[in-house]
Motif scaffolding. Structure first.
Motif, PDB file in Angstrom:
ATOM      1  N   ARG A 105       0.831  -1.210   0.000  1.00 49.04           N
ATOM      2  CA  ARG A 105       0.000   0.000   0.000  1.00 49.04           C
ATOM      3  C   ARG A 105       0.864   1.259   0.000  1.00 49.04           C
ATOM      4  NH1 ARG A 105      -2.340  -0.705   4.558  1.00 49.04           N
ATOM      5  NH2 ARG A 105      -1.157   0.841   5.692  1.00 49.04           N
ATOM      6  N   LEU A 106       1.907   1.264   0.816  1.00 48.70           N
ATOM      7  CA  LEU A 106       2.801   2.424   0.876  1.00 48.70           C
ATOM      8  C   LEU A 106       3.567   2.605  -0.433  1.00 48.70           C
ATOM      9  CD1 LEU A 106       4.111   2.066   4.525  1.00 48.70           C
ATOM     10  CD2 LEU A 106       2.548   3.812   3.644  1.00 48.70           C
ATOM     11  N   ASP A 107       3.999   1.497  -1.041  1.00 52.49           N
ATOM     12  CA  ASP A 107       4.674   1.587  -2.344  1.00 52.49           C
ATOM     13  C   ASP A 107       3.742   2.195  -3.387  1.00 52.49           C
ATOM     14  OD1 ASP A 107       7.006   0.513  -1.338  1.00 52.49           O
ATOM     15  OD2 ASP A 107       6.586  -1.527  -2.045  1.00 52.49           O
ATOM     16  N   HIS A 108       2.483   1.774  -3.349  1.00 53.88           N
ATOM     17  CA  HIS A 108       1.495   2.317  -4.295  1.00 53.88           C
ATOM     18  C   HIS A 108       1.291   3.819  -4.059  1.00 53.88           C
ATOM     19  CE1 HIS A 108      -2.011   2.601  -6.838  1.00 53.88           C
ATOM     20  NE2 HIS A 108      -2.659   3.173  -5.839  1.00 53.88           N
ATOM     21  N   GLN A 109       1.224   4.222  -2.796  1.00 58.70           N
ATOM     22  CA  GLN A 109       1.045   5.643  -2.474  1.00 58.70           C
ATOM     23  C   GLN A 109       2.239   6.466  -2.945  1.00 58.70           C
ATOM     24  OE1 GLN A 109       0.321   5.656   1.754  1.00 58.70           O
ATOM     25  NE2 GLN A 109      -1.889   5.390   1.508  1.00 58.70           N
ATOM     26  N   ILE A 110       3.435   5.926  -2.773  1.00 60.20           N
ATOM     27  CA  ILE A 110       4.637   6.629  -3.212  1.00 60.20           C
ATOM     28  C   ILE A 110       4.633   6.782  -4.737  1.00 60.20           C
ATOM     29  CG2 ILE A 110       7.160   6.426  -3.436  1.00 60.20           C
ATOM     30  CD1 ILE A 110       7.089   5.075  -0.614  1.00 60.20           C
TER      31      ILE A 110
END
Length: 157
Positions: A105-110
């Motif tokens: 999820r954090l990778d997608h947000q970045i």
């Protein structure tokens, strides 16, 4: 004095009913959004961003494409979860699985943030970041309220 008490009670009652309806409206809106196709959801989000950020035609097209990809991925994930739930295969994730999901999820947000930074001007990007922060804060508050409700329900049992 009686009139003041009566007015105060009336105002509190009206306020309580108004807040209940607000919550019910949010649930209805959420269900309507879930029933939208990815194309419809992406179009609505693009139009909202166009209104808030004053996007030009080129920016609208790029944002539309980005949001469409996100909406399709989200819809696929929802369908997968629904199928697992219906089969009874849905289980609570392990600590490692939760960590993996959080990292994804954090990778997608970045990635989303970097793509939006390429598409938007500096001023638009700053405004978009404020919108994202506001939405994240609202989400945290909503989760906090849901957790409190669950705790109260467990205490009653």
């Amino acid at each position: 004095m009686k009139k003041l008490v009566l007015i105060a009670i009336t105002l509190m009652t009206v306020q309580a009913f108004a807040q209940q309806k607000k919550g019910e409206g949010n649930k209805e809106r959420m269900h309507k959004m879930q029933n939208l196709s990815p194309e419809e959801a992406a179009t609505m989000q693009t139009k909202r961003l166009t209104l808030h950020l004053d996007l030009n035609e080129k920016q609208q097209a790029e944002v539309q494409k980005l949001l469409l990809a996100n909406a399709e991925a989200r819809k696929a994930k929802m369908e997968e979860m629904k199928a697992k739930r219906e089969k009874g295969e849905l289980q609570k994730p392990t600590k490692e699985e939760r960590l993996k999901m959080a990292n994804a999820r954090l990778d997608h947000q970045i990635a989303m943030k970097s793509k939006m930074k390429e598409i938007l001007s500096e001023e638009q990007f700053a405004k978009w970041e404020k919108m994202q922060a506001r939405m994240a804060h609202k989400g945290k508050e909503k989760r906090k309220m849901q957790d409190n409700k669950r705790m109260h329900q467990k205490k009653k049992e």
